[in-house]
Design a protein around this motif. Sequence first.
Motif, PDB file in Angstrom:
ATOM      1  N   ALA A  47     -52.609 -36.041   8.448  1.00  0.00           N
ATOM      2  CA  ALA A  47     -53.124 -36.790   9.570  1.00  0.00           C
ATOM      3  C   ALA A  47     -53.976 -35.614  10.527  1.00  0.00           C
ATOM      4  CB  ALA A  47     -51.911 -37.575  10.539  1.00  0.00           C
ATOM      5  N   ILE A  48     -54.591 -36.120  11.086  1.00  0.00           N
ATOM      6  CA  ILE A  48     -55.391 -35.171  12.179  1.00  0.00           C
ATOM      7  C   ILE A  48     -55.487 -36.153  13.542  1.00  0.00           C
ATOM      8  CG2 ILE A  48     -57.645 -34.485  13.026  1.00  0.00           C
ATOM      9  CD1 ILE A  48     -58.276 -33.337  10.519  1.00  0.00           C
ATOM     10  N   TYR A  49     -54.931 -35.796  14.572  1.00  0.00           N
ATOM     11  CA  TYR A  49     -54.882 -36.524  15.782  1.00  0.00           C
ATOM     12  C   TYR A  49     -56.249 -36.117  16.383  1.00  0.00           C
ATOM     13  CZ  TYR A  49     -50.317 -36.811  14.231  1.00  0.00           C
ATOM     14  OH  TYR A  49     -49.368 -37.059  13.240  1.00  0.00           O
ATOM     15  N   SER A  50     -56.320 -37.477  17.474  1.00  0.00           N
ATOM     16  CA  SER A  50     -57.571 -37.199  18.512  1.00  0.00           C
ATOM     17  C   SER A  50     -57.333 -38.134  19.483  1.00  0.00           C
ATOM     18  CB  SER A  50     -58.964 -37.620  17.741  1.00  0.00           C
ATOM     19  OG  SER A  50     -58.791 -39.105  17.081  1.00  0.00           O
ATOM     20  N   ALA A  62     -54.009 -41.238  15.176  1.00  0.00           N
ATOM     21  CA  ALA A  62     -53.744 -40.666  13.945  1.00  0.00           C
ATOM     22  C   ALA A  62     -54.738 -40.859  12.919  1.00  0.00           C
ATOM     23  CB  ALA A  62     -52.217 -40.619  13.388  1.00  0.00           C
ATOM     24  N   THR A  63     -55.295 -40.141  12.498  1.00  0.00           N
ATOM     25  CA  THR A  63     -56.325 -40.430  11.253  1.00  0.00           C
ATOM     26  C   THR A  63     -55.834 -39.830  10.028  1.00  0.00           C
ATOM     27  OG1 THR A  63     -58.208 -40.548  12.720  1.00  0.00           O
ATOM     28  CG2 THR A  63     -58.684 -40.453  10.446  1.00  0.00           C
ATOM     29  N   PHE A  64     -55.702 -40.713   8.923  1.00  0.00           N
ATOM     30  CA  PHE A  64     -55.172 -40.459   7.604  1.00  0.00           C
ATOM     31  C   PHE A  64     -55.752 -41.011   6.386  1.00  0.00           C
ATOM     32  CE2 PHE A  64     -52.588 -43.556   9.666  1.00  0.00           C
ATOM     33  CZ  PHE A  64     -52.370 -44.434   8.565  1.00  0.00           C
ATOM     34  N   ARG A  65     -55.531 -40.836   5.424  1.00  0.00           N
ATOM     35  CA  ARG A  65     -56.007 -41.741   4.272  1.00  0.00           C
ATOM     36  C   ARG A  65     -54.939 -42.326   3.617  1.00  0.00           C
ATOM     37  NH1 ARG A  65     -60.324 -41.595   0.806  1.00  0.00           N
ATOM     38  NH2 ARG A  65     -61.076 -39.515   1.709  1.00  0.00           N
ATOM     39  N   GLY A  66     -55.181 -43.411   3.737  1.00  0.00           N
ATOM     40  CA  GLY A  66     -54.023 -44.309   2.996  1.00  0.00           C
ATOM     41  C   GLY A  66     -54.383 -44.994   1.567  1.00  0.00           C
ATOM     42  N   ARG A  67     -53.827 -45.871   0.987  1.00  0.00           N
ATOM     43  CA  ARG A  67     -54.270 -46.349  -0.333  1.00  0.00           C
ATOM     44  C   ARG A  67     -55.492 -46.829  -0.329  1.00  0.00           C
ATOM     45  NH1 ARG A  67     -50.993 -44.295  -4.139  1.00  0.00           N
ATOM     46  NH2 ARG A  67     -48.705 -44.254  -3.626  1.00  0.00           N
ATOM     47  N   SER A  68     -55.917 -47.557   0.916  1.00  0.00           N
ATOM     48  CA  SER A  68     -57.403 -48.292   1.121  1.00  0.00           C
ATOM     49  C   SER A  68     -58.287 -47.456   1.447  1.00  0.00           C
ATOM     50  CB  SER A  68     -57.197 -49.448   1.740  1.00  0.00           C
ATOM     51  OG  SER A  68     -56.833 -49.416   3.063  1.00  0.00           O
ATOM     52  N   GLY A  69     -58.230 -46.127   1.658  1.00  0.00           N
ATOM     53  CA  GLY A  69     -58.995 -45.279   2.460  1.00  0.00           C
ATOM     54  C   GLY A  69     -58.622 -44.848   3.693  1.00  0.00           C
ATOM     55  N   LEU A  70     -59.749 -44.143   4.349  1.00  0.00           N
ATOM     56  CA  LEU A  70     -59.427 -43.566   5.644  1.00  0.00           C
ATOM     57  C   LEU A  70     -59.008 -44.426   6.641  1.00  0.00           C
ATOM     58  CD1 LEU A  70     -62.282 -40.904   6.168  1.00  0.00           C
ATOM     59  CD2 LEU A  70     -59.901 -40.393   5.448  1.00  0.00           C
TER      60      LEU A  70
END
Length: 375
Positions: A47-50, A62-70
């Motif tokens: 995760a990267i926070y903004s 919180a931005t992260f990559r999940g099973r379906s993408g970003l």
Amino acid sequence: MNLNHHRRSHGMERWIAPALPPPSRSLLQAVAHTLCALAEREPPVMAIYSHHAHRGKVQILATFRGRSGLTSSTVTSVESVALAEPIVDALNRVSASATTPVSTWDTRFGPADDYPRDHLDVLSNPKDRSQLLEGAHSLWYVLAMWQLHDALADLDQALTTVPPPVRTAVEAELATEAKWLRVALAEEEGADVSEVPGQRLWERDEPFVYTEDLGLKERDREHLDQHDDYDTDADRQIAADDLRMMLDAYTRCSPDAFVSISLEGLDFFIDPFDDDSGDHDFYLEVGPKMSVNPFGLPAWGISIGRWEVDEVDDDGEAIGATGSTFLDASFSDRPRTADLTALLEASHSQIATWATAAVGDTLDGTTLVVTERMR
């Protein structure tokens, strides 16, 4: 935090005073830049926070990559950018300091091994944070844990100015980070992990964290690994305590002390740049390996050097210089953090006076004794 100053193998190169840093850009812009790169490389992430203004509030994302993408999810909302920025900054530092060690192989002793993972428990248990400043697995891990502790302390401070529900949401976010890291680590080791909504993906090669200027890059680890050659656990513990003391002293110094800290040399470098007094002719290095104790082992001390101009411009003005050491001095005992901070702060005004000391003299205002003069 600039953790490295520049060196030449044949001496010290003149450290050019940096320009003032550019105005801070929004971490949201930094995230957007990173996400563009991710679209091309498709690495696994954490995760990267903004922060982002939305309907009169400022959302922390919180931005992260999940099973379906970003994916971006809202952690919490605060009243202003001024409240959001320190929380976002601290969250990014926490995420980077916690994630990078478990994403890196320890190759100091041959076959690759894991770094410790116990620090993940601390993310959701503030009572155990003191453990981050103990132990001596390796100098690089000591650095990462010191920075994690520092980031968590800054996060606590940032949360004192917001309503309790914001703190609750942020603490839940830290627990979420730790949870998915543990799941991913278990999956890497062969555990059968079923797909779960909201899961954050991770692989060792390239975690998605914001590590700018944190001293967690491969080069920083290589520098510290060069110093990690201790024969006993007791020696390694002393070195770990020395590094933590250096980091503590560094953060206590004012910007006017002109102090930088080098992971390559495992020392401080002070270059006053005082053109009015002429003290800019000298520089000072301070560290745990600058001297030797009565047993011939490395000990705390300082070295003073002088700049010698070796390059001028068309008008005859100096634009480059190389330094050479001419005085060494030793502490009678291992310094304390307060002693070290005082020395770093005083060096700006005292270095020219110290440079005139003879062998056997005690440097003014210190317990340092001159052990050698080369000229």
